[in-house]
Structures are given as C-alpha cells and as structure tokens.
Design a protein around this motif. Sequence first.
Motif, PDB file in Angstrom:
ATOM      1  N   HIS A 106       0.828  -1.207   0.000  1.00  0.00           N
ATOM      2  CA  HIS A 106       0.000   0.000   0.000  1.00  0.00           C
ATOM      3  C   HIS A 106       0.864   1.259   0.000  1.00  0.00           C
ATOM      4  CE1 HIS A 106      -0.396   0.817   4.663  1.00  0.00           C
ATOM      5  NE2 HIS A 106       0.844   0.720   4.277  1.00  0.00           N
TER       6      HIS A 106
ATOM      7  N   GLU B 278      -1.108  -4.694  11.575  1.00  0.00           N
ATOM      8  CA  GLU B 278      -0.311  -4.250  10.430  1.00  0.00           C
ATOM      9  C   GLU B 278       1.160  -4.551  10.677  1.00  0.00           C
ATOM     10  OE1 GLU B 278      -1.171  -0.705   7.629  1.00  0.00           O
ATOM     11  OE2 GLU B 278       0.190   0.058   9.153  1.00  0.00           O
TER      12      GLU B 278
ATOM     13  N   CYS C 170       5.115   5.367   5.105  1.00  0.00           N
ATOM     14  CA  CYS C 170       3.962   4.772   4.415  1.00  0.00           C
ATOM     15  C   CYS C 170       3.553   5.592   3.190  1.00  0.00           C
ATOM     16  CB  CYS C 170       2.788   4.583   5.369  1.00  0.00           C
ATOM     17  SG  CYS C 170       2.901   3.039   6.298  1.00  0.00           S
TER      18      CYS C 170
ATOM     19  N   HIS D 238       3.202  -5.052   3.837  1.00  0.00           N
ATOM     20  CA  HIS D 238       3.043  -5.440   5.235  1.00  0.00           C
ATOM     21  C   HIS D 238       2.605  -6.896   5.277  1.00  0.00           C
ATOM     22  CE1 HIS D 238       3.394  -1.508   7.178  1.00  0.00           C
ATOM     23  NE2 HIS D 238       2.686  -0.993   6.181  1.00  0.00           N
TER      24      HIS D 238
ATOM     25  N   HIS E 159       4.919  -0.166  -0.485  1.00  0.00           N
ATOM     26  CA  HIS E 159       5.690  -1.055   0.394  1.00  0.00           C
ATOM     27  C   HIS E 159       4.717  -2.078   0.957  1.00  0.00           C
ATOM     28  CE1 HIS E 159       3.883   1.892   3.023  1.00  0.00           C
ATOM     29  NE2 HIS E 159       3.870   0.942   3.935  1.00  0.00           N
TER      30      HIS E 159
HETATM   31 NI    NI Z   1       2.514   0.983   5.566  1.00  0.00          NI
END
Ligand code: NI
Length: 135
Positions: free
Chosen positions: A15, A125, A34, A42, A40
Amino acid sequence: MNVKVSRKAHFNAAHRLYRKDWNEEKNDTVFGKCNNPNFHGHNYELVVSVTGEIDSETGFVMDMKVLKDLIKNEIEDALDHKNLNVEVPEFNDVNPTAENISVFIWNKLRPHIEKTKELEVVLYETPRNFVTFKG
Ligand code: NI
C-alpha cells in the motif's frame, strides 16, 4: 450464555498512504514511510471473532470450517499479494490504513455471519500495531 470463537488468518499486501490533495511535504509529515511513492508491503495478521450462543445440537457458536472458508474466499482472495491502492477498488480513493482495511474486512464478512451473532475484526499491520473494529 455468549461465547466468542476466533480464527486467525494472514495476508501480504502492498500500500501507500497519501492524499492527492496534499503536497509532498504534508504527506511526508503525516504518513512518513507509508507515503513511499513506490509502495511497500506489510504482513497483515487477522483475527476474526464471532460471539453468540452455543448451538444446542452442534455445540458450536459457529462452524470454524465455515469461518475459515469465508475468510479465504472473501478476504484472502481479495487482498493477499495485492497492491491495495491499485487493485482493490474500495481503496482507489480511500487510504488503505489498518483502520480502513479492518472496516473493509468487517463489511465483507458481516452479511455471511448470522444476524444474532456479533462480529469483531482485529487487524495487525505490524506485530505491535493493531486495530479493532466491531461495527
Ligand atoms: Ni505501511
């Protein structure tokens, strides 16, 4: 007598958190790493819980095999190894934060869970950051 049963699941997804209507500096300040323009990933850990009465015939609150298949079909197939911003229409204009993903998951599962039962979604996350949504 209410009992809560839970099933763990896992998916990987990429995301990017940003707002098109904010400049680069503000996006960096608010979303930090982020906001990486190249996305990137998760390793999301999911815990889905259903609370309700124990069925007198089966002894189950919910058949865990049914819950397992539901999570596979509705969530893992939709999100696993996906770029959430690009490949999941619900996140084209909604930031795919853990908060918004947990609401997405709850909304996908809710129609398939008996109305008399309570549904709770916990989404990790990272091992230390997690959110809870109960509707
Ligand atoms: Ni992230």
